[in-house]
Design a protein around this motif. Structure first.
Motif, PDB file in Angstrom:
ATOM      1  N   TYR A   1      23.583 -53.172  58.307  1.00 23.61           N
ATOM      2  CA  TYR A   1      24.375 -53.158  59.497  1.00 23.61           C
ATOM      3  C   TYR A   1      24.973 -54.741  59.285  1.00 23.61           C
ATOM      4  O   TYR A   1      24.608 -55.561  59.043  1.00 23.61           O
TER       5      TYR A   1
ATOM      6  N   SER B   1      14.718 -54.294  63.037  1.00 24.58           N
ATOM      7  CA  SER B   1      16.402 -54.289  63.244  1.00 24.58           C
ATOM      8  C   SER B   1      16.789 -53.481  64.542  1.00 24.58           C
ATOM      9  O   SER B   1      17.861 -54.350  65.034  1.00 24.58           O
ATOM     10  N   GLU B   2      15.716 -52.639  65.144  1.00 23.84           N
ATOM     11  CA  GLU B   2      15.929 -52.566  66.326  1.00 23.84           C
ATOM     12  C   GLU B   2      16.176 -53.851  67.094  1.00 23.84           C
ATOM     13  O   GLU B   2      17.278 -53.488  67.942  1.00 23.84           O
TER      14      GLU B   2
ATOM     15  N   LYS C   1      19.327 -55.955  66.732  1.00 24.53           N
ATOM     16  CA  LYS C   1      20.650 -54.811  67.164  1.00 24.53           C
ATOM     17  C   LYS C   1      21.389 -55.500  68.709  1.00 24.53           C
ATOM     18  O   LYS C   1      21.902 -54.916  69.037  1.00 24.53           O
TER      19      LYS C   1
END
Length: 161
Positions: free
Chosen positions: A161, A133-134, A137
């Motif tokens: 997200y 996820s990081e 992003k």
């Protein structure tokens, strides 16, 4: 009183199950992804296989707190059994460059957690999702959906997200 409580608890559980996306919605959500990472346990293997717009990543690759260096073998979807050279991806910049060559438009991402990931000693789903996820992003305006797989079928989806 106890029977009423158990009945109420059962009804609430059924209602909550009904709130999740249907199997058709889950399938549609997966098809909308530009790029998918499927995390699976494969015994005695540490090389990711890239086919089409999907990277099949071994659980061993996400144990230990870092995705890199990452070993990836790109395969032809028409002949995935044909071995190819392995790319060594050393850092997020190299990974982004590699992905952009393979999949030109990258904004909608999916992570699939396979049903056999528990076989990998030290694998933590939350940590794997956090690492991926990081990284995702870093793509401005991107979206990410987390899927779970069981027996080859996607069984749930959650938009992160």
């Amino acid at each position: 009183m106890k029977k009423c409580f158990l009945t109420l608890l059962g009804l609430i559980s059924i209602a909550l199950l009904g709130c999740g996306p249907s199997s058709l919605q889950i399938k549609e959500m997966s098809l909308e992804c530009d790029f998918m990472v499927e995390v699976r346990y494969v015994e005695n293997d540490s090389i990711g296989i890239f086919v089409g717009n999907t990277l099949f990543l071994n659980t061993r690759q996400v144990v230990g707190g870092s995705l890199f260096p990452m070993l990836i073998s790109t395969r032809d979807p028409m002949n995935i059994d044909m071995p190819t050279a392995t790319n060594v991806i050393r850092d997020p910049k190299e990974f982004t460059a590699y992905l952009q060559k393979q999949v030109p438009s990258l904004t909608r991402f999916g992570i699939v957690i396979g049903d056999n990931v528990g076989r990998e000693i030290g694998f933590e789903e939350a940590e794997a999702v956090k690492m991926l996820s990081e990284y995702f992003k870093t793509f401005e305006g991107g979206s990410l959906v987390l899927f779970h797989e069981k027996g080859g079928d996607l069984i749930d989806a959650e938009k992160l997200y």
